[in-house]
Each structure stands twice: as C-alpha cells, then as structure tokens.
Design a protein around this motif. Structure first.
Motif, PDB file in Angstrom:
ATOM      1  N   VAL A 106       0.862  -1.185   0.000  1.00 40.53           N
ATOM      2  CA  VAL A 106       0.000   0.000   0.000  1.00 40.53           C
ATOM      3  C   VAL A 106       0.893   1.229   0.000  1.00 40.53           C
ATOM      4  O   VAL A 106       1.695   1.425   0.921  1.00 40.53           O
ATOM      5  CB  VAL A 106      -0.953   0.024   1.208  1.00 40.53           C
ATOM      6  N   LEU A 107       0.780   2.041  -1.026  1.00 34.43           N
ATOM      7  CA  LEU A 107       1.563   3.265  -1.168  1.00 34.43           C
ATOM      8  C   LEU A 107       0.674   4.483  -0.972  1.00 34.43           C
ATOM      9  O   LEU A 107      -0.559   4.382  -1.057  1.00 34.43           O
ATOM     10  CB  LEU A 107       2.211   3.330  -2.560  1.00 34.43           C
ATOM     11  N   THR A 108       1.295   5.626  -0.736  1.00 29.61           N
ATOM     12  CA  THR A 108       0.567   6.888  -0.561  1.00 29.61           C
ATOM     13  C   THR A 108       1.001   7.861  -1.642  1.00 29.61           C
ATOM     14  O   THR A 108       2.200   8.060  -1.861  1.00 29.61           O
ATOM     15  CB  THR A 108       0.846   7.492   0.820  1.00 29.61           C
ATOM     16  N   GLU A 109       0.030   8.471  -2.308  1.00 32.87           N
ATOM     17  CA  GLU A 109       0.340   9.464  -3.331  1.00 32.87           C
ATOM     18  C   GLU A 109       0.377  10.845  -2.708  1.00 32.87           C
ATOM     19  O   GLU A 109      -0.478  11.201  -1.886  1.00 32.87           O
ATOM     20  CB  GLU A 109      -0.715   9.424  -4.441  1.00 32.87           C
ATOM     21  N   GLY A 110       1.397  11.606  -3.095  1.00 35.12           N
ATOM     22  CA  GLY A 110       1.510  12.984  -2.643  1.00 35.12           C
ATOM     23  C   GLY A 110       1.400  13.938  -3.812  1.00 35.12           C
ATOM     24  O   GLY A 110       1.203  13.528  -4.963  1.00 35.12           O
ATOM     25  N   ALA A 111       1.557  15.199  -3.532  1.00 38.74           N
ATOM     26  CA  ALA A 111       1.451  16.212  -4.582  1.00 38.74           C
ATOM     27  C   ALA A 111       2.559  16.080  -5.614  1.00 38.74           C
ATOM     28  O   ALA A 111       2.422  16.511  -6.763  1.00 38.74           O
ATOM     29  CB  ALA A 111       1.487  17.606  -3.953  1.00 38.74           C
ATOM     30  N   ASP A 112       3.687  15.455  -5.219  1.00 39.61           N
ATOM     31  CA  ASP A 112       4.818  15.317  -6.126  1.00 39.61           C
ATOM     32  C   ASP A 112       4.766  14.067  -6.982  1.00 39.61           C
ATOM     33  O   ASP A 112       5.669  13.803  -7.792  1.00 39.61           O
ATOM     34  CB  ASP A 112       6.134  15.324  -5.339  1.00 39.61           C
ATOM     35  N   GLY A 113       3.705  13.252  -6.829  1.00 41.04           N
ATOM     36  CA  GLY A 113       3.584  12.033  -7.623  1.00 41.04           C
ATOM     37  C   GLY A 113       4.532  10.937  -7.210  1.00 41.04           C
ATOM     38  O   GLY A 113       4.771   9.983  -7.974  1.00 41.04           O
ATOM     39  N   ALA A 114       5.078  11.013  -5.990  1.00 40.44           N
ATOM     40  CA  ALA A 114       6.067  10.031  -5.549  1.00 40.44           C
ATOM     41  C   ALA A 114       5.480   8.625  -5.432  1.00 40.44           C
ATOM     42  O   ALA A 114       6.185   7.639  -5.639  1.00 40.44           O
ATOM     43  CB  ALA A 114       6.660  10.460  -4.202  1.00 40.44           C
ATOM     44  N   GLY A 115       4.194   8.541  -5.102  1.00 38.48           N
ATOM     45  CA  GLY A 115       3.573   7.219  -4.967  1.00 38.48           C
ATOM     46  C   GLY A 115       3.553   6.463  -6.281  1.00 38.48           C
ATOM     47  O   GLY A 115       3.908   5.278  -6.340  1.00 38.48           O
ATOM     48  N   LEU A 116       3.150   7.131  -7.349  1.00 41.72           N
ATOM     49  CA  LEU A 116       3.137   6.497  -8.667  1.00 41.72           C
ATOM     50  C   LEU A 116       4.550   6.167  -9.132  1.00 41.72           C
ATOM     51  O   LEU A 116       4.782   5.104  -9.725  1.00 41.72           O
ATOM     52  CB  LEU A 116       2.462   7.411  -9.688  1.00 41.72           C
ATOM     53  N   ASP A 117       5.498   7.069  -8.869  1.00 42.46           N
ATOM     54  CA  ASP A 117       6.888   6.805  -9.246  1.00 42.46           C
ATOM     55  C   ASP A 117       7.417   5.561  -8.536  1.00 42.46           C
ATOM     56  O   ASP A 117       8.122   4.744  -9.137  1.00 42.46           O
ATOM     57  CB  ASP A 117       7.774   8.005  -8.904  1.00 42.46           C
ATOM     58  N   LEU A 118       7.062   5.422  -7.266  1.00 44.79           N
ATOM     59  CA  LEU A 118       7.511   4.261  -6.502  1.00 44.79           C
ATOM     60  C   LEU A 118       6.871   2.979  -7.031  1.00 44.79           C
ATOM     61  O   LEU A 118       7.521   1.941  -7.124  1.00 44.79           O
ATOM     62  CB  LEU A 118       7.178   4.462  -5.018  1.00 44.79           C
ATOM     63  N   ALA A 119       5.598   3.051  -7.404  1.00 37.89           N
ATOM     64  CA  ALA A 119       4.921   1.885  -7.975  1.00 37.89           C
ATOM     65  C   ALA A 119       5.614   1.448  -9.266  1.00 37.89           C
ATOM     66  O   ALA A 119       5.855   0.255  -9.487  1.00 37.89           O
ATOM     67  CB  ALA A 119       3.449   2.197  -8.238  1.00 37.89           C
ATOM     68  N   ARG A 120       5.926   2.408 -10.128  1.00 36.00           N
ATOM     69  CA  ARG A 120       6.622   2.081 -11.382  1.00 36.00           C
ATOM     70  C   ARG A 120       7.973   1.431 -11.097  1.00 36.00           C
ATOM     71  O   ARG A 120       8.360   0.447 -11.753  1.00 36.00           O
ATOM     72  CB  ARG A 120       6.817   3.340 -12.222  1.00 36.00           C
ATOM     73  N   ALA A 121       8.689   1.979 -10.141  1.00 35.66           N
ATOM     74  CA  ALA A 121      10.007   1.439  -9.810  1.00 35.66           C
ATOM     75  C   ALA A 121       9.905   0.030  -9.263  1.00 35.66           C
ATOM     76  O   ALA A 121      10.725  -0.835  -9.596  1.00 35.66           O
ATOM     77  CB  ALA A 121      10.700   2.360  -8.801  1.00 35.66           C
ATOM     78  N   LEU A 122       8.921  -0.234  -8.424  1.00 36.07           N
ATOM     79  CA  LEU A 122       8.745  -1.573  -7.868  1.00 36.07           C
ATOM     80  C   LEU A 122       8.461  -2.594  -8.963  1.00 36.07           C
ATOM     81  O   LEU A 122       8.993  -3.708  -8.950  1.00 36.07           O
ATOM     82  CB  LEU A 122       7.598  -1.567  -6.846  1.00 36.07           C
ATOM     83  N   ARG A 123       7.625  -2.213  -9.925  1.00 37.18           N
ATOM     84  CA  ARG A 123       7.315  -3.133 -11.027  1.00 37.18           C
ATOM     85  C   ARG A 123       8.534  -3.320 -11.924  1.00 37.18           C
ATOM     86  O   ARG A 123       8.796  -4.423 -12.406  1.00 37.18           O
ATOM     87  CB  ARG A 123       6.140  -2.603 -11.842  1.00 37.18           C
ATOM     88  N   ALA A 124       9.293  -2.246 -12.144  1.00 36.33           N
ATOM     89  CA  ALA A 124      10.440  -2.326 -13.049  1.00 36.33           C
ATOM     90  C   ALA A 124      11.601  -3.092 -12.420  1.00 36.33           C
ATOM     91  O   ALA A 124      12.369  -3.750 -13.123  1.00 36.33           O
ATOM     92  CB  ALA A 124      10.890  -0.930 -13.446  1.00 36.33           C
ATOM     93  N   ASP A 125      11.740  -3.026 -11.092  1.00 33.31           N
ATOM     94  CA  ASP A 125      12.854  -3.693 -10.420  1.00 33.31           C
ATOM     95  C   ASP A 125      12.862  -5.196 -10.676  1.00 33.31           C
ATOM     96  O   ASP A 125      13.917  -5.805 -10.818  1.00 33.31           O
ATOM     97  CB  ASP A 125      12.773  -3.463  -8.897  1.00 33.31           C
ATOM     98  N   GLY A 126      11.664  -5.790 -10.684  1.00 31.70           N
ATOM     99  CA  GLY A 126      11.580  -7.234 -10.824  1.00 31.70           C
ATOM    100  C   GLY A 126      11.882  -7.989  -9.544  1.00 31.70           C
ATOM    101  O   GLY A 126      12.018  -9.220  -9.561  1.00 31.70           O
ATOM    102  N   HIS A 127      12.003  -7.281  -8.394  1.00 29.04           N
ATOM    103  CA  HIS A 127      12.318  -7.943  -7.138  1.00 29.04           C
ATOM    104  C   HIS A 127      11.070  -8.405  -6.391  1.00 29.04           C
ATOM    105  O   HIS A 127      11.177  -9.113  -5.383  1.00 29.04           O
ATOM    106  CB  HIS A 127      13.136  -7.015  -6.245  1.00 29.04           C
ATOM    107  N   ILE A 128       9.887  -7.975  -6.835  1.00 31.09           N
ATOM    108  CA  ILE A 128       8.648  -8.512  -6.293  1.00 31.09           C
ATOM    109  C   ILE A 128       7.911  -9.222  -7.429  1.00 31.09           C
ATOM    110  O   ILE A 128       8.052  -8.861  -8.595  1.00 31.09           O
ATOM    111  CB  ILE A 128       7.747  -7.417  -5.679  1.00 31.09           C
ATOM    112  N   ASP A 129       7.164 -10.242  -7.078  1.00 29.35           N
ATOM    113  CA  ASP A 129       6.432 -10.998  -8.096  1.00 29.35           C
ATOM    114  C   ASP A 129       5.358 -10.121  -8.736  1.00 29.35           C
ATOM    115  O   ASP A 129       4.751  -9.271  -8.062  1.00 29.35           O
ATOM    116  CB  ASP A 129       5.755 -12.219  -7.479  1.00 29.35           C
ATOM    117  N   PRO A 130       5.085 -10.339 -10.032  1.00 29.33           N
ATOM    118  CA  PRO A 130       3.981  -9.604 -10.665  1.00 29.33           C
ATOM    119  C   PRO A 130       2.639  -9.862 -10.004  1.00 29.33           C
ATOM    120  O   PRO A 130       1.709  -9.071 -10.157  1.00 29.33           O
ATOM    121  CB  PRO A 130       3.998 -10.139 -12.107  1.00 29.33           C
ATOM    122  N   SER A 131       2.537 -10.975  -9.259  1.00 31.14           N
ATOM    123  CA  SER A 131       1.276 -11.289  -8.589  1.00 31.14           C
ATOM    124  C   SER A 131       1.059 -10.471  -7.329  1.00 31.14           C
ATOM    125  O   SER A 131      -0.010 -10.548  -6.717  1.00 31.14           O
ATOM    126  CB  SER A 131       1.228 -12.776  -8.227  1.00 31.14           C
TER     127      SER A 131
END
Length: 316
Positions: A61-86
């Motif tokens: 569960v992430l939190t979105e702020g005015a700077d869009g950091a939540g979405l940026d973190l979500a993209r990074a988590l998916r791109a890292d490949g260190h967590i399962d796509p599931s």
C-alpha cells in the motif's frame, strides 16, 4: 511495529509511512490488524524498494503525494523485478479520483485506488480478494505450475488447467479451444551478436494480457512459444482470439515473425477428446497444420496432420 521482515502465517502488508507525527494511516493499520494481517511500515523511496525485495509482502500500500512520488515508486517496484507480478499494489489518494488518475495508476502497475470517503468494509473485502489471488499464485509456484520469469503457467500447469477446463466443457456441453503461437527471434543480430529474447518475451506477456479474456488460461511452453486455452471458443472463436493476439503482438514486435496453430472442439459433451491432447494438437498445427486464408501466419489442426506426440504431462 516491528522493524524486521516477519513471515508468519498471517498475510503481510507493506505500507509506506505517512508524514511524521500525523498518524494518517492509523485507521488503515487498525483495520488490517483487526482482520488478521501483519502490517509493516517503511519509508518511501529506495529504502522502501529494498524492504519490499526483502520482505516479499502479500500486499503493498503506497501513498500518493502532490509530487507524484507514490506512482513513481509503484513504477520502480514493477520495473525492479524484485517482487512478483502477482503482488497487488494499492495507492492511497487523499482526494476523489478522476478518470485520468485511474488510467495513470493502472499504467504504473497499481491494481486499485483507496480514495475518500473510506469504506472500511468494502476495502477489507477488496484486499481479501487481492491477497487470496496472490497466495494462490504462491501455491502454484510451490507446486511447480508456474513459469517464474513470466508468471504464466508452464507445461505442467497448462496440462492441469486444461484437464479442469475440459471437464467443465464436457459437463456443460460447451466448446473449448487452444491456440499455440511462436515468435521467431533471429539467433544473431545484424552485428553478429546473439539475440536477446527477454524483451520479446516481456512484450509477448503484455500483449497476451491485453488480448485475452479473464477466463482464458495462458502459458509459456518454450523460449518464445505461448499457449492459450480458451473455454467457450470454437474454431471461429479461436480465429478471433488469434486476430486479437496477432494485432497486439505485431504492434509491440513488428519485426518478428509469428507462427500460430489452433484446434477446437465445438461440443465437448459429444465429441470424444482429451483436454491435454488439445494442447498437443495446437502445437502440431503450428508446424504442419492447414493454412488459414484469413490469417497467413495461422494454421489449423486437420485430419491430414501427423499424429501428435506426447509432449505434455498427462499424455502418457
């Protein structure tokens, strides 16, 4: 809250910390804890990604702020490949969500938004569905049914699901079809270097997710060979599915050649068939089937094709 990486019998939720001293997530922590989830808080940014890789949570569960950091973190988590796509990722948005918000979050790999007014009962039911799907994926991995790089079914998983769907089709006197397709990747590039199939595979997985229905079962059976078992799809339905898949693939990989084959049963209650043999027939059609005039890359399994050889678990 513990600073460790707890792996208990309770599902683990990794939650990005809110602003210091504000306690803005206390309601969510209490809700999750009351419903038997273990909650771990972590700071955002790079440290959160490290914690996610180590903890392997069942929900993020992430939190979105005015700077869009939540979405940026979500993209990074998916791109890292260190967590399962599931692994489901939810995003707390402290305002009503617009259509643009929802499109942006889906594109970033976020499954759903949490927006005010917060409906605790609805949210906990939604989380329960997501976590159940995640745990089912983990069990499938443990049973050796999943192709780890793509999180699609492997041959063993496809064979099991084909038998399950075949039994349902037999009971309901329904159609069932299977499409097998191969992406031909040159063994070497123009410069003489070995081709890297990994980007092609990633694009294929994206295309499959875009083209298939929720009821379809998708698997990877070779380096660049994929199979779709389509309940309710007769021959015409398989051709429609092939068009959708081909369109998505060619949009993403226009320079590669596609070869496909299919077989289908119109009424499984009357036509004698083996669900696993359906997979093999589709694979055989790729190599020796009769060319479909509507799609020059697609072949159908016909009576003149050679007898399929056992190449799936359960064919013995």
């Amino acid at each position: 809250m513990s600073d460790g990486n707890p792996r208990t019998s309770l599902p683990l939720v990794l939650l990005s910390q809110g602003a210091p001293g504000r306690g803005e997530h206390e309601w969510l922590i209490n809700l999750l804890s009351a419903n038997r989830y273990t909650v771990l808080e972590a700071e955002g940014g790079a440290s959160f990604r490290v914690r996610a890789a180590g903890a392997q949570p069942d929900l993020i569960v992430l939190t979105e702020g005015a700077d869009g950091a939540g979405l940026d973190l979500a993209r990074a988590l998916r791109a890292d490949g260190h967590i399962d796509p599931s692994t489901p990722i939810l995003l707390i948005l402290p305002r009503a969500a617009s259509r643009a918000d929802r499109l942006a979050t889906l594109a970033a790999g976020v499954w759903a938004l949490i927006t005010p007014p917060y409906d605790a009962e609805l949210l906990i039911q939604q989380i329960g569905v997501y976590v159940a799907a995640r745990l089912d994926a983990i069990r499938a991995l443990g049973d050796g049914l999943i192709d780890r790089p793509t999180m699609l079914y492997n041959r063993t998983g496809l064979a099991r699901r084909a038998r399950e769907l075949g039994a349902l089709a037999y009971r309901d006197h329904a159609a069932i079809g299977c499409l097998d397709f191969v992406i031909d990747v040159p063994p070497t590039t123009a410069a003489g270097r070995s081709s890297d199939a990994a980007p092609v595979v990633a694009h294929c997985v994206q295309a499959l997710r875009a083209a298939t229905r929720q009821s379809d079962v998708v698997g990877r059976v070779g380096a660049t060979e994929f199979v779709i078992v389509a309940p309710g799809a007769d021959a015409a339905g398989c051709r429609r599915l092939a068009r959708r898949v081909g369109k998505q693939l060619l949009e993403r990989e226009p320079l590669h050649r596609i070869r496909g084959g299919y077989d289908a049963v119109f009424n499984a209650g009357y036509a004698p068939f083996s669900p696993v043999e359906l997979l093999v027939r589709a694979s055989t059609a790729v190599r020796t089937g009769e060319v479909e005039h509507e799609l020059d890359w697609l072949r159908r399994y016909g009576s003149s094709a050679p007898s399929p050889t056992a190449s799936y678990p359960g064919m013995e």
